[in-house]
Enzyme design. Structure first.
Site, PDB file in Angstrom:
ATOM      1  N   HIS A  78       0.811  -1.219   0.000  1.00  0.00           N
ATOM      2  CA  HIS A  78       0.000   0.000   0.000  1.00  0.00           C
ATOM      3  C   HIS A  78       0.844   1.268   0.000  1.00  0.00           C
ATOM      4  O   HIS A  78       0.300   2.362  -0.193  1.00  0.00           O
ATOM      5  CB  HIS A  78      -0.931   0.023   1.214  1.00  0.00           C
ATOM      6  CG  HIS A  78      -1.971  -1.047   1.218  1.00  0.00           C
ATOM      7  ND1 HIS A  78      -2.806  -1.269   0.148  1.00  0.00           N
ATOM      8  CD2 HIS A  78      -2.307  -1.976   2.159  1.00  0.00           C
ATOM      9  CE1 HIS A  78      -3.623  -2.275   0.435  1.00  0.00           C
ATOM     10  NE2 HIS A  78      -3.326  -2.730   1.636  1.00  0.00           N
ATOM     11  N   HIS A 104      -6.332  -7.237  -0.503  1.00  0.00           N
ATOM     12  CA  HIS A 104      -6.477  -5.802  -0.723  1.00  0.00           C
ATOM     13  C   HIS A 104      -5.635  -5.358  -1.918  1.00  0.00           C
ATOM     14  O   HIS A 104      -4.517  -5.846  -2.114  1.00  0.00           O
ATOM     15  CB  HIS A 104      -6.060  -5.033   0.529  1.00  0.00           C
ATOM     16  CG  HIS A 104      -6.831  -5.426   1.750  1.00  0.00           C
ATOM     17  ND1 HIS A 104      -6.361  -6.365   2.647  1.00  0.00           N
ATOM     18  CD2 HIS A 104      -8.045  -5.034   2.201  1.00  0.00           C
ATOM     19  CE1 HIS A 104      -7.257  -6.515   3.616  1.00  0.00           C
ATOM     20  NE2 HIS A 104      -8.282  -5.723   3.370  1.00  0.00           N
ATOM     21  N   ASP A 146      -4.617 -13.118   3.229  1.00  0.00           N
ATOM     22  CA  ASP A 146      -5.850 -12.639   3.842  1.00  0.00           C
ATOM     23  C   ASP A 146      -7.076 -12.920   2.972  1.00  0.00           C
ATOM     24  O   ASP A 146      -8.180 -12.458   3.287  1.00  0.00           O
ATOM     25  CB  ASP A 146      -5.754 -11.150   4.186  1.00  0.00           C
ATOM     26  CG  ASP A 146      -5.137 -10.309   3.093  1.00  0.00           C
ATOM     27  OD1 ASP A 146      -4.763 -10.857   2.048  1.00  0.00           O
ATOM     28  OD2 ASP A 146      -5.033  -9.086   3.282  1.00  0.00           O
TER      29      ASP A 146
END
Length: 343
Positions: A160, A198, A285
């Site tokens: 990120h 993500h 995840d």
């Protein structure tokens, strides 16, 4: 498979994360790597060694120098302002605000450099980020020198982190720094395949206008999932980078059959790109019981993921990203490596 790891990754333990309107114990915590190391030793997956120091030059090849300097002094300046808690941003430059100078006060600088407000900074943050990139660089050098795969057990994660922003627990983009290292050492083309739940928004930001790095990301649909705002299928690159960014936004509840279809398409695109090296941003995840995702992959699925990645037939670096503190993180991360080794 060589695993690069340092027990000092445990030193960064923040106390607060803003989640669902409350300050809670952070999901990104030292126990994550404890579970993985324990499983790696149980499975005798390979040698575990510590990282070498690599300095800031590889970081500054990717990240803005003023941003890195901000990370270096943020905690000092936060304390100097008289604040007692961990450093959490609470104000951002928003839409329709004219671009102005970076604020002098630490509160303003936190907001300028933060892409989200869930990630706290503490006294150990900058050193932890430096250690994490050293782990990644040591592992990528192993792959470059030997051709054998390696696993960088990084903490904090990195995907990120944009050129000049942190968030999502990420401060230095470990996969981006590793890809640039491979290019600087003579490779012409590198592929980064991000399989974290993500979207790898920081990695996309860094390489969006480049054609020497193909970035692909399988992730929860950003209409509904963090980090929002980036990760849509129509984001394909800009300028020289047009066609070299590929996103696979997938709906809540995605199971392995559907997820694997996206993976197969991504693998086909990697083969068409014909890179010299493959870097896997390894998030687990996507697991059905992960506390901050909504996919439904099961532990045995990660064995198959590793096998599919092995069949690409490229020198491969795995870099740890997400997957949170449930015991299965160890099983799932090591299953990917086992599947790769055994294919």
């Amino acid at each position: 498979m060589l695993i690069v790891h340092s027990d000092a990754t445990r030193d960064r333990r923040t106390l607060t994360e803003l989640f669902a309107g409350q300050l809670v114990a952070p999901f990104e915590c030292p126990e994550r790597v404890d579970y993985i190391i324990e499983r790696a030793r149980t499975e005798s997956i390979g040698e575990i060694r510590g990282p070498d120091e690599h300095g800031l030059e590889p970081v500054l090849a990717i990240h803005d120098a003023d941003y890195i300097d901000f990370l270096r002094v943020a905690w000092r300046d936060w304390q100097a302002a008289g604040y007692e808690g961990e450093a959490i941003p609470n104000i951002w430059p928003t839409r329709r605000m004219p671009g102005g100078p970076i604020p002098r006060h630490i509160e303003g600088r936190l907001g300028y450099y933060a892409l989200a407000g869930e990630t706290s900074l503490n006294a150990d943050t900058f050193e932890a980020a430096l250690l994490s990139k050293d782990i990644a660089l040591t592992a990528v050098d192993q792959v470059l020198d030997s051709g054998a795969p390696a696993f960088a057990l990084c903490r904090p994660p990195g995907h990120h982190a944009a050129r000049d922003q942190y968030g999502g627990y990420c401060f230095i983009n470990n996969v981006a720094v590793s890809a640039q290292r491979a290019l600087d050492r003579g490779h012409q083309r590198v592929a980064i395949l991000d399989i974290d739940f993500h979207h790898g928004n920081g990695t996309q930001d860094i390489f969006y206008e480049r054609s020497d790095v193909l970035t692909l990301s399988l992730h929860g649909d950003p209409m509904d999932e963090f980090p929002y705002f980036l990760g849509f299928a129509n984001e394909t690159g800009r300028g020289e980078g047009e066609g070299y960014n590929v996103n696979y936004p997938l709906p809540s509840g995605t199971d392995y059959a559907r997820w694997a279809q996206a993976l197969d398409d991504a693998i086909a695109r990697v083969r068409d790109f014909a890179p010299d090296m493959l870097i896997i941003a390894l998030g687990v995840d996507t697991f059905e019981n992960d506390p901050i995702s909504s996919f439904t992959l099961q532990s045995d699925d990660y064995l198959d993921i590793g096998a599919r990645l092995k069949r690409i037939g490229l020198p491969t670096l795995f870099v740890m990203e997400g997957g949170y503190a449930v015991e299965e993180i160890g099983v799932n991360a090591i299953n990917v490596l086992k599947g790769f080794d055994n294919a």
